[in-house]
Design a protein around this motif. Structure first.
Motif, short mmCIF file in Angstrom:
data_model
loop_
_atom_site.label_atom_id
_atom_site.label_comp_id
_atom_site.label_asym_id
_atom_site.label_seq_id
_atom_site.Cartn_x
_atom_site.Cartn_y
_atom_site.Cartn_z
N THR A 1 0.83 -1.20 0.00
CA THR A 1 0.00 0.00 0.00
C THR A 1 0.86 1.25 0.00
OG1 THR A 1 -1.77 -1.14 1.17
CG2 THR A 1 -1.80 1.26 1.24
N GLY A 2 1.88 1.29 0.88
CA GLY A 2 2.76 2.44 0.94
C GLY A 2 3.51 2.68 -0.36
N LEU A 3 3.90 1.59 -1.01
CA LEU A 3 4.62 1.71 -2.27
C LEU A 3 3.73 2.32 -3.36
CD1 LEU A 3 7.08 1.16 -4.06
CD2 LEU A 3 6.26 -1.20 -4.35
N ILE A 4 2.50 1.83 -3.45
CA ILE A 4 1.58 2.37 -4.46
C ILE A 4 1.28 3.83 -4.18
CG2 ILE A 4 -0.77 2.20 -5.39
CD1 ILE A 4 -0.56 -0.84 -5.01
N LEU A 5 1.10 4.18 -2.91
CA LEU A 5 0.88 5.58 -2.55
C LEU A 5 2.08 6.45 -2.92
CD1 LEU A 5 -0.87 5.23 0.92
CD2 LEU A 5 -1.88 6.18 -1.15
N GLU A 6 3.28 5.91 -2.75
CA GLU A 6 4.49 6.65 -3.12
C GLU A 6 4.51 6.94 -4.62
OE1 GLU A 6 8.18 8.53 -2.43
OE2 GLU A 6 6.69 7.78 -1.01
N ILE A 7 4.14 5.94 -5.42
CA ILE A 7 4.10 6.14 -6.88
C ILE A 7 3.06 7.19 -7.23
CG2 ILE A 7 3.59 5.04 -9.09
CD1 ILE A 7 4.52 2.39 -7.78
N PHE A 8 1.89 7.08 -6.63
CA PHE A 8 0.83 8.04 -6.92
C PHE A 8 1.27 9.46 -6.53
CE2 PHE A 8 -3.48 5.96 -7.70
CZ PHE A 8 -2.91 4.84 -8.27
N GLY A 9 2.00 9.56 -5.40
CA GLY A 9 2.47 10.87 -4.98
C GLY A 9 3.43 11.50 -5.97
N GLU A 10 4.24 10.68 -6.62
CA GLU A 10 5.19 11.21 -7.61
C GLU A 10 4.49 11.55 -8.93
OE1 GLU A 10 8.63 8.91 -8.37
OE2 GLU A 10 9.62 9.59 -6.54
N ARG A 11 3.44 10.81 -9.29
CA ARG A 11 2.86 10.94 -10.62
C ARG A 11 1.72 11.95 -10.70
NH1 ARG A 11 4.34 5.98 -12.94
NH2 ARG A 11 6.57 5.87 -12.53
N ALA A 12 1.06 12.24 -9.57
CA ALA A 12 -0.08 13.16 -9.62
C ALA A 12 0.37 14.53 -10.12
CB ALA A 12 -0.72 13.27 -8.25
N ARG A 13 -0.36 15.08 -11.06
CA ARG A 13 0.01 16.36 -11.64
C ARG A 13 -1.05 17.44 -11.40
NH1 ARG A 13 4.01 14.36 -11.34
NH2 ARG A 13 5.55 13.73 -12.88
N THR A 14 -2.31 17.08 -11.43
CA THR A 14 -3.36 18.08 -11.26
C THR A 14 -3.60 18.33 -9.78
OG1 THR A 14 -5.14 16.44 -11.19
CG2 THR A 14 -4.48 17.27 -13.37
N LYS A 15 -4.26 19.44 -9.49
CA LYS A 15 -4.60 19.77 -8.10
C LYS A 15 -5.44 18.66 -7.50
CE LYS A 15 -7.09 23.11 -5.23
NZ LYS A 15 -7.92 24.34 -5.21
N GLU A 16 -6.40 18.17 -8.27
CA GLU A 16 -7.28 17.12 -7.75
C GLU A 16 -6.50 15.85 -7.46
OE1 GLU A 16 -11.38 14.74 -8.90
OE2 GLU A 16 -10.27 15.80 -10.45
N GLY A 17 -5.63 15.48 -8.38
CA GLY A 17 -4.84 14.27 -8.18
C GLY A 17 -4.00 14.35 -6.92
N LYS A 18 -3.39 15.52 -6.68
CA LYS A 18 -2.55 15.70 -5.50
C LYS A 18 -3.39 15.66 -4.22
CE LYS A 18 0.96 18.33 -7.99
NZ LYS A 18 1.56 19.66 -8.24
N LEU A 19 -4.57 16.26 -4.27
CA LEU A 19 -5.45 16.22 -3.10
C LEU A 19 -5.86 14.79 -2.79
CD1 LEU A 19 -7.82 19.27 -3.78
CD2 LEU A 19 -6.18 19.07 -1.91
N GLN A 20 -6.17 14.03 -3.84
CA GLN A 20 -6.59 12.64 -3.63
C GLN A 20 -5.48 11.80 -3.03
OE1 GLN A 20 -7.81 12.14 -7.69
NE2 GLN A 20 -9.97 12.18 -7.18
N VAL A 21 -4.25 12.01 -3.52
CA VAL A 21 -3.12 11.27 -2.97
C VAL A 21 -2.88 11.65 -1.52
CG1 VAL A 21 -0.62 10.95 -3.10
CG2 VAL A 21 -1.98 10.86 -5.18
N ASP A 22 -2.95 12.97 -1.23
CA ASP A 22 -2.74 13.42 0.14
C ASP A 22 -3.77 12.81 1.09
OD1 ASP A 22 -0.57 14.92 -0.60
OD2 ASP A 22 -1.64 16.84 -0.65
N LEU A 23 -5.01 12.74 0.62
CA LEU A 23 -6.07 12.18 1.46
C LEU A 23 -5.82 10.69 1.72
CD1 LEU A 23 -8.76 12.41 2.92
CD2 LEU A 23 -9.91 12.03 0.72
N ALA A 24 -5.47 9.97 0.68
CA ALA A 24 -5.19 8.54 0.85
C ALA A 24 -3.97 8.33 1.74
CB ALA A 24 -4.97 7.89 -0.52
N GLN A 25 -2.95 9.18 1.56
CA GLN A 25 -1.72 9.08 2.37
C GLN A 25 -2.02 9.30 3.84
OE1 GLN A 25 0.78 12.41 2.03
NE2 GLN A 25 2.22 11.71 3.57
N LEU A 26 -2.80 10.34 4.15
CA LEU A 26 -3.11 10.64 5.55
C LEU A 26 -3.96 9.55 6.19
CD1 LEU A 26 -3.74 14.49 5.48
CD2 LEU A 26 -1.92 13.28 6.70
#
Length: 445
Positions: free
Chosen positions: A116-141
């Protein structure tokens, strides 16, 4: 305990050194994949965040330990290996409990990341839009909330990921559960605003009656490559897991000249973290809105059938309307990687199914046939309506010619009678826009 070792021996530039361990759990495993195939997928995930993988291995676990997952023999063995080879990160390809993760970090004196942490790490690097970053931050927290205690803080590298890899700002999680909850509330509020904005855009698209065709599929199945081929655009597409995170939409002309909106979406994967599915639900609303779903499969992959099952599972989690799933095309992609014998066999199989197509997004083989198939599926969703259009309302007649398939047309003294094939949603738009009701109450299918 048994194990199978795969050493690379590849000379790479200096990176964070890591090892990948896939636990082969003898009891309770429901996976149809081989352990070696699952290991290779975990290896690919780790490469996606640019780690130097010096070893990846399957570890047989006969009796998982609640405190550490692995037995003391494996922990001791890898403690020595980790320190002899200056390994900084150990990736364990399964979902670890917070206690297991913490104890493994203490036992190995290295950072431990689960699947799970690994997939979240990938998503954190790849998210480009504001929405994508918000979604990753929410999942990370949400993930971090149960892992407030951190044991190892020696990684001093700044990175753009979700934060599990360390860095000066991630030495120790010094916020308590209340502060995390407050952040989660704020992120959900921000996402709700983004969702409303997306709904406004979606409403605007509904007024421009182009059917939506959404590409879905397992990560790295070739969706973005097919999208680029069909739209002649340059969306990021590489041989990487999760190359695309943020949805992309473009107009495409079908063979008849009719326009559609083609949507490229985030790839799915087995055991996709629940937090990520929840966080990206707003993004995947585009899938829920689609007139046609296109399931892009990598038929050259040894686990293509298991990947198909994983995609179906995620689609079921999205609670799609049954009618949407009926309107699905299966694109068997990467035919250019098949042997002649297998390719011929799959061509015969796909030829016996109306909504299955063998193609190669790289070479373009089958892409024109794909567009014809989309058009046929859209036509099959149409209903037949009859309208009487007054001569003074030429705009209404023009609208119907642009947005429906006119079957018959006849001129009368009062106006023009037309019989046409049209999507129900488009017929509703026409009636609302021009206040002209159909001649028949019940349209013919």
């Amino acid at each position: 305990m048994g194990s199978k070792i795969i050493d690379d021996g590849v000379d790479r530039k200096k990176q964070v050194r890591a090892i990948v361990l896939h636990p082969e759990l003898k009891k309770g495993s429901q996976s149809t994949r081989s352990s070696e195939a699952r290991l290779e997928e975990a290896y690919g995930l780790a490469l996606a965040i640019d780690l130097e993988i010096i070893r990846h291995e399957v570890i047989t676990v006969a009796r998982p330990k609640p405190s550490t997952l692995f037995g003391s023999g494996i922990i001791d063995k890898y403690h020595d290996y980790i320190h002899e080879n200056e390994v900084e990160v150990v990736i364990v390809d399964t979902a670890l409990t917070p206690v297991q993760q913490r104890n493994l970090e203490k036992g190995w004196e290295a950072k431990v990341i689960d699947r799970t942490g690994l997939i979240l790490e990938i998503f954190g690097e790849r998210a480009r839009t504001k929405e994508g970053k918000l979604q990753v931050d929410l999942a990370q927290l949400s993930y971090q909330r149960s892992r407030l205690v951190r044991s190892w803080t020696h990684l001093e590298r700044q990175r753009g990921g979700a934060g599990f890899m360390g860095g000066p700002g991630e030495r120790q999680i010094e916020i308590d559960r209340r502060l995390i909850d407050e952040k989660i509330v704020r992120l959900k509020s921000d996402l709700e605003m983004v969702k409303k904005t997306r709904e406004l855009h979606r409403s605007a698209r509904r007024k421009v009656p182009f059917p939506i065709v959404s590409l879905v599929g397992y990560t790295n199945a070739g969706k973005s490559t097919l999208f680029n081929r069909l739209t002649e655009s340059k969306v990021f597409a590489e041989d990487l897991l999760f190359a695309t995170l943020d949805p992309t939409m473009r107009r495409v002309n079908l063979p008849s000249g009719r326009e559609i909106i083609l949507s490229d979406t985030v790839g799915f994967i087995s055991e996709l973290p629940t937090d990520l599915i929840a966080s990206f639900r707003a993004t995947l609303e585009e899938v829920r809105e689609a007139n046609v779903l296109v399931h892009v499969r990598d038929v050259s992959h040894e686990d293509t059938e298991a990947q198909k099952d994983d995609v179906k599972a995620v689609l079921n989690d999205l609670e799609l309307d049954p009618d949407i799933q009926k309107n699905m095309i299966e694109v068997w992609n990467k035919s250019d990687l098949l042997s002649d014998e297998i390719k011929s066999s799959l061509e015969i199989q796909s030829g016996h199914q109306d909504t299955t197509l063998l193609c190669s997004a790289i070479t373009g083989e089958g892409c024109s046939e794909f567009l014809h198939m989309v058009e046929q599926l859209l036509d099959a969703q149409n209903l037949v309506y009859e309208f009487e259009i007054p001569y003074e309302n030429g705009a209404a007649l023009s609208w119907l010619h642009d947005n429906a398939k006119v079957l018959e047309q006849d001129h009368h003294e009062e106006g023009v009678w037309v019989s046409l094939s049209i999507l129900q949603a488009d017929a509703d738009k026409f009636i609302s826009k021009f206040a002209i009701n159909p001649l028949e109450e019940e349209p013919e299918v």
